[in-house]
Design a protein around this motif. Sequence first.
Motif, PDB file in Angstrom:
ATOM      1  N   ASP B  11       0.837  -1.202   0.000  1.00 21.61           N
ATOM      2  CA  ASP B  11       0.000   0.000   0.000  1.00 21.61           C
ATOM      3  C   ASP B  11       0.865   1.243   0.000  1.00 21.61           C
ATOM      4  N   ASP B  12       1.895   1.217   0.836  1.00 20.82           N
ATOM      5  CA  ASP B  12       2.778   2.378   0.927  1.00 20.82           C
ATOM      6  C   ASP B  12       3.428   2.677  -0.401  1.00 20.82           C
ATOM      7  N   LEU B  13       3.916   1.634  -1.070  1.00 18.29           N
ATOM      8  CA  LEU B  13       4.621   1.861  -2.328  1.00 18.29           C
ATOM      9  C   LEU B  13       3.685   2.422  -3.385  1.00 18.29           C
ATOM     10  N   ILE B  14       2.454   1.906  -3.385  1.00 18.33           N
ATOM     11  CA  ILE B  14       1.474   2.416  -4.343  1.00 18.33           C
ATOM     12  C   ILE B  14       1.169   3.889  -4.045  1.00 18.33           C
ATOM     13  N   SER B  15       0.928   4.184  -2.778  1.00 16.99           N
ATOM     14  CA  SER B  15       0.633   5.575  -2.412  1.00 16.99           C
ATOM     15  C   SER B  15       1.778   6.493  -2.823  1.00 16.99           C
ATOM     16  N   LEU B  16       2.994   6.067  -2.522  1.00 16.79           N
ATOM     17  CA  LEU B  16       4.138   6.917  -2.824  1.00 16.79           C
ATOM     18  C   LEU B  16       4.256   7.204  -4.311  1.00 16.79           C
ATOM     19  N   LYS B  17       4.023   6.176  -5.097  1.00 13.10           N
ATOM     20  CA  LYS B  17       4.136   6.383  -6.534  1.00 13.10           C
ATOM     21  C   LYS B  17       3.140   7.456  -6.986  1.00 13.10           C
ATOM     22  N   ARG B  18       1.924   7.378  -6.466  1.00  9.91           N
ATOM     23  CA  ARG B  18       0.916   8.330  -6.889  1.00  9.91           C
ATOM     24  C   ARG B  18       1.255   9.743  -6.423  1.00  9.91           C
ATOM     25  N   VAL B  19       1.846   9.839  -5.225  1.00  9.94           N
ATOM     26  CA  VAL B  19       2.249  11.166  -4.753  1.00  9.94           C
ATOM     27  C   VAL B  19       3.338  11.719  -5.664  1.00  9.94           C
ATOM     28  N   ARG B  20       4.287  10.860  -6.006  1.00 11.72           N
ATOM     29  CA  ARG B  20       5.371  11.309  -6.874  1.00 11.72           C
ATOM     30  C   ARG B  20       4.842  11.731  -8.234  1.00 11.72           C
ATOM     31  N   ASP B  21       3.753  11.104  -8.670  1.00 10.27           N
ATOM     32  CA  ASP B  21       3.170  11.475  -9.955  1.00 10.27           C
ATOM     33  C   ASP B  21       2.382  12.761  -9.879  1.00 10.27           C
ATOM     34  N   GLY B  22       2.311  13.339  -8.710  1.00  8.75           N
ATOM     35  CA  GLY B  22       1.699  14.652  -8.606  1.00  8.75           C
ATOM     36  C   GLY B  22       0.409  14.692  -7.808  1.00  8.75           C
ATOM     37  N   ASN B  23       0.049  13.601  -7.193  1.00  6.39           N
ATOM     38  CA  ASN B  23      -1.225  13.566  -6.484  1.00  6.39           C
ATOM     39  C   ASN B  23      -1.012  13.796  -4.985  1.00  6.39           C
ATOM     40  N   ILE B  24      -1.172  15.046  -4.567  1.00  2.98           N
ATOM     41  CA  ILE B  24      -0.893  15.339  -3.149  1.00  2.98           C
ATOM     42  C   ILE B  24      -1.867  14.647  -2.218  1.00  2.98           C
ATOM     43  N   ASP B  25      -3.109  14.595  -2.644  1.00  5.60           N
ATOM     44  CA  ASP B  25      -4.152  14.073  -1.758  1.00  5.60           C
ATOM     45  C   ASP B  25      -3.795  12.715  -1.202  1.00  5.60           C
ATOM     46  N   VAL B  26      -3.143  11.905  -2.024  1.00 11.76           N
ATOM     47  CA  VAL B  26      -2.815  10.561  -1.586  1.00 11.76           C
ATOM     48  C   VAL B  26      -1.832  10.577  -0.422  1.00 11.76           C
ATOM     49  N   PHE B  27      -1.050  11.620  -0.314  1.00  9.33           N
ATOM     50  CA  PHE B  27      -0.100  11.700   0.799  1.00  9.33           C
ATOM     51  C   PHE B  27      -0.830  11.635   2.124  1.00  9.33           C
ATOM     52  N   GLU B  28      -2.073  12.095   2.115  1.00  7.16           N
ATOM     53  CA  GLU B  28      -2.843  12.049   3.347  1.00  7.16           C
ATOM     54  C   GLU B  28      -3.013  10.612   3.846  1.00  7.16           C
ATOM     55  N   GLU B  29      -3.140   9.680   2.913  1.00  5.13           N
ATOM     56  CA  GLU B  29      -3.250   8.273   3.317  1.00  5.13           C
ATOM     57  C   GLU B  29      -2.008   7.849   4.073  1.00  5.13           C
ATOM     58  N   VAL B  30      -0.878   8.289   3.572  1.00  2.00           N
ATOM     59  CA  VAL B  30       0.393   7.959   4.217  1.00  2.00           C
ATOM     60  C   VAL B  30       0.425   8.550   5.626  1.00  2.00           C
ATOM     61  N   VAL B  31      -0.020   9.781   5.727  1.00  5.79           N
ATOM     62  CA  VAL B  31      -0.035  10.444   7.035  1.00  5.79           C
ATOM     63  C   VAL B  31      -0.918   9.679   8.013  1.00  5.79           C
ATOM     64  N   VAL B  32      -2.102   9.340   7.571  1.00 11.10           N
ATOM     65  CA  VAL B  32      -3.038   8.635   8.448  1.00 11.10           C
ATOM     66  C   VAL B  32      -2.474   7.286   8.864  1.00 11.10           C
ATOM     67  N   ARG B  33      -1.858   6.608   7.917  1.00 12.48           N
ATOM     68  CA  ARG B  33      -1.367   5.263   8.171  1.00 12.48           C
ATOM     69  C   ARG B  33      -0.220   5.236   9.177  1.00 12.48           C
ATOM     70  N   HIS B  34       0.610   6.243   9.169  1.00  9.50           N
ATOM     71  CA  HIS B  34       1.853   6.167   9.955  1.00  9.50           C
ATOM     72  C   HIS B  34       1.932   7.094  11.158  1.00  9.50           C
ATOM     73  N   GLN B  35       0.982   7.995  11.283  1.00 16.58           N
ATOM     74  CA  GLN B  35       1.157   9.024  12.307  1.00 16.58           C
ATOM     75  C   GLN B  35       1.149   8.477  13.723  1.00 16.58           C
ATOM     76  N   LYS B  36       0.393   7.419  13.961  1.00 15.14           N
ATOM     77  CA  LYS B  36       0.290   6.941  15.337  1.00 15.14           C
ATOM     78  C   LYS B  36       1.625   6.419  15.834  1.00 15.14           C
ATOM     79  N   LYS B  37       2.249   5.591  15.004  1.00 15.42           N
ATOM     80  CA  LYS B  37       3.534   5.037  15.385  1.00 15.42           C
ATOM     81  C   LYS B  37       4.548   6.168  15.591  1.00 15.42           C
TER      82      LYS B  37
END
Lengths: 291, 203
Positions: B11-37
Amino acid sequence: MSCVNIKENLSAYIDNELPPEERTEMDVHLALCQECSLYLEELRNTITAAGKIEDVEPPAWLTQKVMARVSDEPGVKKGILQKLFFPLHIKLPIEAFATIAVAVTALLVFRAVQPEIERTKMPSEMLQQESDLMEDRPAEVAASSSGANDIQERQRTMSPVLMKEEQKTSDDFYRPDEAEPKTRSEVFKLKSAPAKKQDKAVLTFAVSIFRSDLGRAISEIEEIVKELEAEIVRVESFETNTVFTVKLDSARLFVLHKRLIPAGGRLAEGSIETEDLHGDVEVEIEVLINH
Amino acid sequence: MKNNENLNRDDDLISLKRVRDGNIDVFEEVVVRHQKKMFNISYRMIGDHNDAAEVVQDAFVSAYRNLNKFEGRSSLSTWLCSIVVNLSRNKIKQVKTRLGREGVSLDDPVDTGDGEVKREVSSNAPSVLEKMEKHETGQKVWGCIDALAADFREVIVLRDMQGFSYYEIASMLEIAQGTVKSRLYRARDAVKDCLKKVLEAVK
């Protein structure tokens, strides 16, 4: 029995981080050494106790704050609309987008009102027509998700704001209940005959994008409109698509078509042969959302 | 558990690719997924909610800026948490300096390189034991961990509370795995002894 060096390895033993030979040695030692077995037990309990400490929850606003800061970062091409949004941090689903679209429309219309009072309808009438049109489509509105209902509400709540800007040119206050529905200008109706003297071109461009790229598509259309000295006359938002009605000089139709192609656009209806058309025409740009 | 981890990694790798392609919104998924840890690591290292929240934000922004530097050799989680650990260490030093200017902190850890394990506490302050008598076991354990010097607290947080491997911890802290092993041993040993005293004192 040499227990001195053993203890440090016990810690790693618990973690399964000892190489196999050392692990075997440890197994043997533990079988024979009570002191170390006891120590092992205590260490294990300590580690377990540490593991049981509950996680804390990050503050609820953390995600939004991160996204707000991230959106200020360079690197990804962004339009004005996204920058407008992110301080508020609203994602760009269609519903939220409609709010901005109406605001953009209002500003552009306001600018148009000054020089073109004769040709453009009074904003109050336009708003009235918009709400009339919304009423005309109860089926569509009802069928779409609650998000669409929000669009209606937001458009209505937007009107007082819009009216403040237009007070300079009109003394009319827009009161939804009191405004008379004037003769509806067909200019503002989709796909119908124009009220203006020149021909209205019934042209539709369809641009097919992915939902997550909606923000980008909007900014691109916005840029194109600016470049071609065109006007966004109105915007309508539905569940699966959003329609921009753009007014521009017919001479620029070719360029518009060309510019929309990289954004995924194609001409869906009508013809862009400019021989029959003169002056300004109206064009619809339909943005289709795929999932 | 491992299956879960592999799925999350994808999931992380997919999200990252989309962010790199210019999709900022997807970065939010990354934030939600990792912020607790990330927040937990920061909070347990620094000890302050607001500072920890600030550090986590800074970490995400730093990650966003440097996305192209993430090559996927480690997991995204390890990478993000590395950033958090570094920024948390900086924050701890900042706070220490600030306190140093304002006055003496009773809880300053004594960091003599790899020397002292425990903080030295002034005799006027309520002792760690006294403070802990009022709290429940979980908090007693935390009290013992919190009493450790930063370096030792770090490894307990990363290993025993967040489950990173020796290898991952070594890369995050930029130390040898052997150092992780010995540091972890000494930290655990200290907590064990502290707990013993606390639990006895309660009797």
